[in-house]
Each structure stands twice: as C-alpha cells, then as structure tokens.
Scaffold this motif. Structure first.
Motif, mmCIF file in Angstrom:
data_model
loop_
_atom_site.group_PDB
_atom_site.id
_atom_site.type_symbol
_atom_site.label_atom_id
_atom_site.label_comp_id
_atom_site.label_asym_id
_atom_site.label_seq_id
_atom_site.Cartn_x
_atom_site.Cartn_y
_atom_site.Cartn_z
ATOM 1 N N VAL A 299 42.108 42.230 51.706
ATOM 2 C CA VAL A 299 42.726 42.470 50.400
ATOM 3 C C VAL A 299 43.398 43.836 50.403
ATOM 4 C CG1 VAL A 299 41.132 41.014 49.083
ATOM 5 C CG2 VAL A 299 40.534 43.396 49.544
ATOM 6 N N PRO A 300 44.360 44.062 49.497
ATOM 7 C CA PRO A 300 44.951 45.400 49.404
ATOM 8 C C PRO A 300 43.943 46.406 48.859
ATOM 9 C CG PRO A 300 45.783 44.009 47.643
ATOM 10 C CD PRO A 300 44.982 43.121 48.552
ATOM 11 N N ALA A 301 44.229 47.679 49.099
ATOM 12 C CA ALA A 301 43.290 48.729 48.692
ATOM 13 C C ALA A 301 43.020 48.710 47.198
ATOM 14 C CB ALA A 301 43.829 50.092 49.121
ATOM 15 N N GLU A 302 43.992 48.268 46.417
ATOM 16 C CA GLU A 302 43.810 48.235 44.953
ATOM 17 C C GLU A 302 42.664 47.325 44.538
ATOM 18 O OE1 GLU A 302 48.110 49.350 45.639
ATOM 19 O OE2 GLU A 302 46.675 47.950 46.513
ATOM 20 N N ALA A 303 42.250 46.425 45.409
ATOM 21 C CA ALA A 303 41.171 45.505 45.066
ATOM 22 C C ALA A 303 39.805 46.157 45.131
ATOM 23 C CB ALA A 303 41.207 44.284 45.987
ATOM 24 N N TYR A 304 39.681 47.277 45.854
ATOM 25 C CA TYR A 304 38.341 47.849 46.032
ATOM 26 C C TYR A 304 38.269 49.355 45.786
ATOM 27 C CZ TYR A 304 40.290 48.766 50.720
ATOM 28 O OH TYR A 304 41.101 49.154 51.765
ATOM 29 N N THR A 305 39.400 50.028 45.559
ATOM 30 C CA THR A 305 39.370 51.448 45.248
ATOM 31 C C THR A 305 39.559 51.660 43.746
ATOM 32 O OG1 THR A 305 41.749 51.629 45.646
ATOM 33 C CG2 THR A 305 40.285 52.084 47.503
ATOM 34 N N ASP A 306 39.188 52.851 43.275
ATOM 35 C CA ASP A 306 39.405 53.191 41.879
ATOM 36 C C ASP A 306 40.907 53.297 41.596
ATOM 37 O OD1 ASP A 306 36.687 53.374 41.783
ATOM 38 O OD2 ASP A 306 36.621 55.373 40.898
ATOM 39 N N VAL A 307 41.311 52.793 40.448
ATOM 40 C CA VAL A 307 42.700 52.908 40.000
ATOM 41 C C VAL A 307 42.676 53.379 38.551
ATOM 42 C CG1 VAL A 307 44.846 51.685 39.483
ATOM 43 C CG2 VAL A 307 43.576 51.141 41.576
ATOM 44 N N TYR A 308 43.369 54.476 38.293
ATOM 45 C CA TYR A 308 43.445 55.012 36.933
ATOM 46 C C TYR A 308 44.763 54.576 36.308
ATOM 47 C CZ TYR A 308 42.577 58.211 33.069
ATOM 48 O OH TYR A 308 42.312 58.740 31.832
ATOM 49 N N PHE A 309 44.679 53.942 35.150
ATOM 50 C CA PHE A 309 45.871 53.490 34.427
ATOM 51 C C PHE A 309 46.160 54.453 33.272
ATOM 52 C CE2 PHE A 309 44.541 49.568 36.471
ATOM 53 C CZ PHE A 309 45.751 48.990 36.843
ATOM 54 N N LYS A 310 47.379 54.979 33.258
ATOM 55 C CA LYS A 310 47.807 55.876 32.176
ATOM 56 C C LYS A 310 49.250 55.556 31.841
ATOM 57 C CE LYS A 310 48.091 60.731 30.809
ATOM 58 N NZ LYS A 310 47.924 62.142 31.228
ATOM 59 N N VAL A 339 36.224 40.296 44.740
ATOM 60 C CA VAL A 339 37.668 40.217 44.568
ATOM 61 C C VAL A 339 37.995 39.687 43.174
ATOM 62 C CG1 VAL A 339 39.796 39.138 45.379
ATOM 63 C CG2 VAL A 339 38.030 39.821 47.029
ATOM 64 N N GLY A 340 38.783 40.469 42.430
ATOM 65 C CA GLY A 340 39.247 40.026 41.123
ATOM 66 C C GLY A 340 38.301 40.306 39.978
ATOM 67 N N TYR A 341 37.208 40.986 40.237
ATOM 68 C CA TYR A 341 36.234 41.318 39.188
ATOM 69 C C TYR A 341 36.127 42.839 39.152
ATOM 70 C CZ TYR A 341 35.325 36.359 39.392
ATOM 71 O OH TYR A 341 35.490 34.987 39.356
ATOM 72 N N ARG A 342 36.619 43.448 38.068
ATOM 73 C CA ARG A 342 36.775 44.894 38.001
ATOM 74 C C ARG A 342 36.153 45.463 36.735
ATOM 75 N NH1 ARG A 342 39.026 47.996 42.152
ATOM 76 N NH2 ARG A 342 40.034 49.304 40.580
ATOM 77 N N LYS A 343 35.650 46.676 36.850
ATOM 78 C CA LYS A 343 35.185 47.421 35.689
ATOM 79 C C LYS A 343 36.333 48.272 35.144
ATOM 80 C CE LYS A 343 30.259 47.828 36.804
ATOM 81 N NZ LYS A 343 29.133 48.778 37.004
#
Length: 779
Positions: A299-310, A339-343
């Motif tokens: 999977v791409p890194a966005e699937a398992y690393t923290d991503v901050y949305f602003k 995969v596909g389940y995010r906090k």
C-alpha cells in the motif's frame, strides 16, 4: 415546516447514547435544531416541454463531429490535415474547437469531452453548508454556499465548442463525443414523464431552484471526433494527486466520530475484542468483513503513516462538546494497522476531543491481489477495485454477552414497521446484516424507520454491489443516477449519508480526489492479462497460447495480444459483443457504456431496487472494466451473478432451464463452485453466488428469549422473504414473488412488472458464450 424528532421519550437517553452522557444529551436536545423536511421531487418538479422540443429537434440532426481548427486562448494551434505538433494545454486554458456536427451541447444533447482521463465538467458544482439534527442524526443542508467548482464547458454550438481545461487534466488525447437525447422515461408510478430533482439540492429544504429534469432516453449510437493528440503541462497535478491519495487512503470522511457517537467501537473490532454473534468466537476482521492487515510493501505510505489535514476535506456537521464547543476543522489521522480503517481527531459531543476510527475508500475499493509478471510476483492492494470480502458484519460486532453482541445504534431496538407490517415492535437486525452478500452493502438497514432522513430504513431488501472505480471519470450518470449527480465529482459533493459519512467536500479537496481517481487505471493492463491467464488456465484453454506450459509471468509480461490463438478467440467474441451488447455497452471514450438509463420494469433486479434506483425508476448501463476481478464480488448491480459465463448464457434468460431455475426459483441449495479461481467463498459458507439466498431463522431458546423473535420479525418485515415447505430453518429470498409484486413500495398503484430474469439480455447461443467471455475479459 420542521419535522418532529423521531424520539418521543421526553429527555430520556436514546438507546445508543452512553448513560453518562444523558445530561449532556438533554442539553443538546434543548439546543438542537430539528432537520427540516426535504424536498419531494414528485411534488416540486414539473415537466419542461420547451427543453424537450429542443432535444427532439437536435436528435433529428445527428452528424459525425469533425474538428477543423483548434485554438488555445485565441491562438491557432492545430489545423485538420496539417503536420501538427501536439499542442500543449494547461489547466485554465480556454480551448476553442471549430468544425461541424458538434450538436447542441451537454444539456440539450448528452455530450462529453475528455482530456486523457479527465472529463471536462458540464455542470456547476455547489457545496452547501451541512448541519446535523443530532437527535435523529439526520444530515441536511442550509442553502448557504460553502464552496463551488464552476463548470468547464463555456459555450457550445453545432460549429464551435469552447471549454476550459480542467484542473485535474494530466495527459491527452482530446476526445469529444456526441450522443442524442431521444426522449424520456415515463413514470412507473403515475402518468406522464418521470421528473427528478437536481441531486445537488436534495438536502436543501425548499430550494429556490430544484433544477428538475426528466430521465432522458439516449441514442444507442455515439459519435466522436478523431482524437487529437495533446500534451498537458500541469505543475500542480502531483500535489493534487498526493492530497487525493491521502483522502482515499488516510481520511475517515468523518465516519469515526459518527460511528463512535452511535456506540460502534472500531478499536475493539480491529483488535479482536468483539464477539461473532453466531460462532461466539473472537471476531476476525479479515474473515468477516474483508479487512486487510497493513503490509507497507502493498500500500502507499498514506495508508499507514500519520497524515495531518488542514483543513479536513469535509466540514463535520456533528457539534462539539455539549453541542456548544466547536468541531475540529483540521487534525491528524493515524493508522489502525488495517487498510482503509483510520483514526481521525475530532470533538465528540459527549466525550470531548479524541481520535476515533472509521473506514474510507480503501476499505471497500481496495482488493489485495497477487500475480506473476516476468520473473517477479506483484502483491498489492489495488485501489479502485471492489473488495470482494467486504461485508456489513462489522455493524453487528460488539462485546455484549447476549445473543446479540452489537453495541452499534439501531441494531436492536423498538422500531416502527413498514406499511405492510405496521406497529412499533422490538426488532434485531443481526441476522440480515450478518448474512448480507459479500461485496455489497445495504446501508439503510443501519438507519431506523420513519426518522425523516433521505435514507431511513425502508424495509426493502436491496443490496448494492460495490462498484469498480478504476476508470470512473468518463461517467456523467454516477451512482445509477441521471446526470443530476454530475458524475464522480458530484457524487462526492455531499456526505454519503447511508454509510454514515458527514459533511460536504470543499472544491479543492474534491478536485484533488478527482485527480487521484484519474490515475487508478495505471495497473489495468496487468490486471486484465493476469485475469485472462487465470481464466484460460481454469478453463483448459492454455493451448491458445501455443502450449499448456505457458506461465502466468510470461503471459502477463507479453500481454494477451501477443498470442494469436487468444487474439483470434477474442476477435470472435467481439463479433458477438457487437451484436448483442453494444446497444448499451459501447461508446467512444473507453468506458464501454453509453449510459442509457433502463427502466426498472425492463432491466429488473434479483434483490429489490435500491433507494437510488427507485428515485430514478431506472438503472444506468454499467461501465465495463477489469471484469475478471470484478467478478469476485459477483456481477450486476446486486452482485448475484456468479461469473461472466452465467451472465451471458442464454439459459439464464430462459425460464424453465436448469440454470434459470438454479438462479431464480426456490429450491434446496445447489452450492455451485466459486465463479472463478479467485472468487472467495463466503464466511459463513451459507450463500454461494448463483444459488438461492437464505437467512437462518432464529430458534427461540426459552420463553425469556426475546432476541430470536426480534431477529425473525426483522427479516419477516421484508415482504419477499419466505419460509419454503422444504426448509423450515431458513428464510429464502423469493425472487419470483418480488418481480411479480414489486411496485406499491415505490408509490405505484400496483406491480410495475419486472422481467423474468434480471438483465434479460444474453447471448443467442451457448456456442457464443466462451469467446464472448474471453472478449469481455479484455475490457
């Protein structure tokens, strides 16, 4: 006029509210604003006869479109017949096409322009402020404009077309397709045409302009210009794709807070701390609803690393703490290990700030596949493909100790029945949700009846198969709607309320998600070749490759066109396709659909029509892509067909044949083999594709057992389930009863009369089936 809250218990806590939050909820009750009534298209819409006359006149003049000149920002850059260098386009450029046969545009005709995988937007998109009636959890919009995405089509006549290059364009060629509107579908519930409201204002009470339209019938034929090679310079594309990829893999679409507020505990579900209500064992997310453990190489890194949305792509309408504190408009999202389940961080109305898990695009539209190419094995979760293991079993998982273990709202409660089984009685939805077909959803069941949302539980059992979206952008009539949904872009303006997501998407985020979606076909060639090889091998046809020892690695590396035997069979199959399928499944932009909307009484369905389909009274001819892998979730809009062979075999369309009886009559289970080598066996292995569909009848344990009768009542309220004489232990879906009687549920005075088999269009001869299937695998 404001609608009354569905709860009539004073200030008592609703069944889904934590006990400690009762006081806070009472405060919210006082301050909450009830959702207003939604517009009713049956009363608000009227027929535009003048527009239909224009469409009819245009349909009489259907020439082939031809471009003689192309101008960019007023400068001539391309001339027909000249030795042209491919013009370079940039987002925002104004392109003018001079020529003939362009027709009257996207509203009078059904036309579309593509630049590579990017469709030139035909309609202004408007995103309205969204609010939540927290008591009934009904989403509604206020009419206050939050964001907008203006259309790209600027002007259109028969001799000149002007458009703006869309922001998500990244490559050529330039295509323009013309299709004619040939009339309209008549209503199945009253006399005259069926009018539908613009989906953009469906959540706005008393919209100033409901922008209603008919469901246009379309010409079978499409005509197009000779594609023009162009280059696209889009320095912003990579950043847009990155944000779009983050939205697809990292964002939770505000589901985490929505689910937590309704007592669904994803932390427990994803950590094996909930109980399967039937096996009584720890619930396994992979086995029960197709969740994949994250492997960073897949999977791409966005699937398992923290991503901050602003900011967050959608403004969450759920109020903050005590309905007084502000809701977070930005925050961090983090991995759950699946995969596909995010906090995602948010402000809970009762608990305050925290981070709660929900699911996103990748959970349903991500399929883990392994195949060989050359000397290597490729294993990844392919975005866009439907996950054949995804089910709704997650909704009934919890840690309660009774027969029903679910903590989720509305699973076990007092609920009003439908008109054919009225009365407020205790129901339990566990059995029907647990046995929902894999690869499909029926999200209205997770609502409750008569609560006043657009997607109340209607007691119409209508699973909808998860669509393939690897090449979705050419589609104007999204989600089996008319073009009022404005294709992929329009379908994500609103919250996808049946699934619980909330908040309208801002324009910049929507453009980014659209840009990412335009890249999802990058693996299609490999997937087609891998699927073709496995079909050939399973059917003993590897000799078409020149020898039975051909390996998957070499076949995928070379591609199916490199093998004359395969190409010959495909060519024969295309002849059958052109004769039998092309009237609906052909176009000039590569989607393999002309987007005709087929009335329900002509196309039919195995399960009952969905809410969307009832509102349109029709189903759009689907686009065809990656069909070997799509088959894993089952075929047609409800996923009930086992494989392509069964779909096109003439016996499926002929009453009285063994195949027809197996699919569409009541009988003891046949339990056919999986439709392909990759189609998973369901868990539990009760209902196979291409067989009867059953739900176990609960047996009352003792006189104190109120759960079993509640489970049975919920199934029985869906009128087309029956207990046959040959099996007293299961409810069976009675297709014959449904197709003969369905109609009053959608407001018709009597049955609308569905065909004897869903999608009643098959090959003319069984001898055509094999080659036809082989051609379909190349689409």
């Amino acid at each position: 006029m404001a609608r009354q809250h569905r709860y009539t218990r004073g200030l008592a806590s609703p069944s889904w509210a934590p006990a400690l939050g009762a006081i806070a909820l009472a405060a919210q009750w006082v301050s909450a604003q009830a959702a207003p009534a939604f517009p009713n298209q049956e009363t608000i819409c009227s027929f535009n006869a003048a527009r239909e006359q224009q469409r009819a006149a245009s349909a009489q003049n259907f020439g082939t479109p031809v471009v003689s000149q192309m101008l960019v920002n007023g400068a001539l850059v391309w001339t027909a017949g000249a030795n042209n260098v491919a013009p370079t386009l940039k987002p925002g450029d104004t392109v003018t096409l001079n020529g003939s046969g362009f027709g009257q545009g996207t509203n009078i005709d059904f036309s579309k322009i593509m630049i590579g995988n990017a469709r030139v937007l035909e309609t202004d998109l408007v995103m309205y402020e969204q609010k939540l009636d927290i008591i009934s959890t009904a989403n509604y919009e206020t009419g206050v404009v939050r964001s907008s995405w203006p259309k790209d089509v600027l002007a259109w006549s028969d001799t000149q077309v002007q458009f703006r290059v869309p922001p998500h364009a990244s490559k050529g060629p330039l295509k323009l397709q013309v299709q004619k509107r040939t009339g309209y579908n008549n209503s199945l519930t009253k006399s005259g045409p069926h009018n539908i409201i613009d989906a953009q204002v469906y959540r706005v009470p008393a919209p100033a302009n409901p922008n209603c339209d008919v469901v246009s019938t379309l010409s079978e034929q499409t005509k197009a210009i000779t594609p023009i090679e162009v280059a696209v310079s889009n320095p912003s594309f990579a950043a847009m794709v990155k944000l779009g990829r983050q939205m697809f893999w990292s964002y939770d679409y505000n589901l985490g807070l929505s689910h937590k507020f309704k007592n669904l505990d994803w932390d427990k579900i994803l950590n094996y701390k909930t109980t399967d209500p039937y096996t009584r064992k720890a619930a396994d997310p992979l086995a029960l609803f197709g969740a994949y453990k994250i492997n960073p190489s897949e999977v791409p890194a966005e699937a398992y690393t923290d991503v901050y949305f602003k900011p967050y792509p959608q403004t969450n309408p759920t109020p903050g703490l005590l309905a007084l504190g502000p809701q977070l408009t930005e925050g961090n999202t983090s991995s759950t290990g699946w995969v596909g389940y995010r906090k995602a961080e948010s402000n809970h109305p009762l608990l305050g700030k925290g981070a709660w898990a929900g699911f996103n695009c990748a959970s349903c539209h991500g399929y883990r596949i392994s195949y060989d190419k050359g000397g290597s094995t490729v294993t990844k979760v392919f975005p866009g493909l439907p996950n054949p293991g995804w089910t709704m079993k997650w909704a009934v998982l919890g840690d309660k100790i009774g027969q029903t273990t679910a903590n989720f709202a509305y699973i076990s409660e007092m609920e009003e029945g439908p008109s054919w089984n009225p009365g407020s009685k205790k129901v339990d939805k566990t059995a029907l949700l647990y046995h929902m077909p894999a690869g499909a959803a029926e999200a209205t069941i997770t609502r409750t009846a008569h609560e006043g949302t657009l997607y109340d539980n209607d007691y119409i059992f209508s699973p909808i198969a998860i669509p393939n979206v690897t090449f979705h952008l050419p589609i104007r009539r999204s989600l089996s709607h008319t073009e009022s949904y404005v294709g992929f872009e329009g379908s994500y303006i609103h919250a996808q309320e049946p699934d619980g997501a909330m908040g309208s998407t801002d324009a910049n985020s929507l453009k980014a998600l659209t840009a990412y979606m335009s890249t999802l076909d990058e693996n299609d060639d490999d997937l087609r070749n891998a699927g073709m090889f496995r079909w050939l091998k399973s059917n003993g046809k590897l000799a078409q490759t020149g020898g039975t020892g051909t390996t998957e690695g070499s076949f995928v590396q070379n591609g199916w066109k490199a093998y004359p035997g395969v190409s010959g069979a495909v060519a024969q199959g295309k002849l059958t396709y052109d004769q039998n399928c092309a009237s609906c499944h052909s176009d000039k932009v590569g989607a393999n659909t002309n987007e005709r909307m087929i009335p329900l009484n002509q196309v039919g369905r195995f399960f009952a029509p969905t809410d969307f389909q009832v509102k349109q009274q029709s189903i759009r001819a689907t686009y065809l892509r990656d069909l070997y892998w799509v088959t894993s979730r089952g075929l047609l809009s409800d996923g009930h067909v086992r494989n392509l062979e069964d779909l096109v075999h003439p016996d499926r369309c002929a009453e009285g044949t063994a195949l027809y009886n197996q699919y569409y009559t009541l009988h003891a289970p046949v339990r056919p083999a999986p439709g392909t080598a990759d189609q998973p066996t369901p868990v539990p292995d009760l209902n196979r594709k291409g067989d009867v569909f059953r739900v176990p009848k609960a047996k009352q344990i003792n006189i104190f057992d109120v759960t079993s009768p509640a489970r049975n009542l919920f199934v029985e309220r869906h009128k087309y389930f029956t207990v046959p004489s040959f099996d007293a232990n299961n409810y069976y879906w009675d297709f014959q009863k449904m197709r003969k009687e369905f109609g009053p549920e959608m407001g018709a005075s009597g049955p609308i009369g569905m065909p004897a088999s869903p999608h009643p269009w098959c090959a003319k001869s069984s001898s055509e089936v094999s080659n036809l299937v082989q051609y379909l695998l190349t689409l």
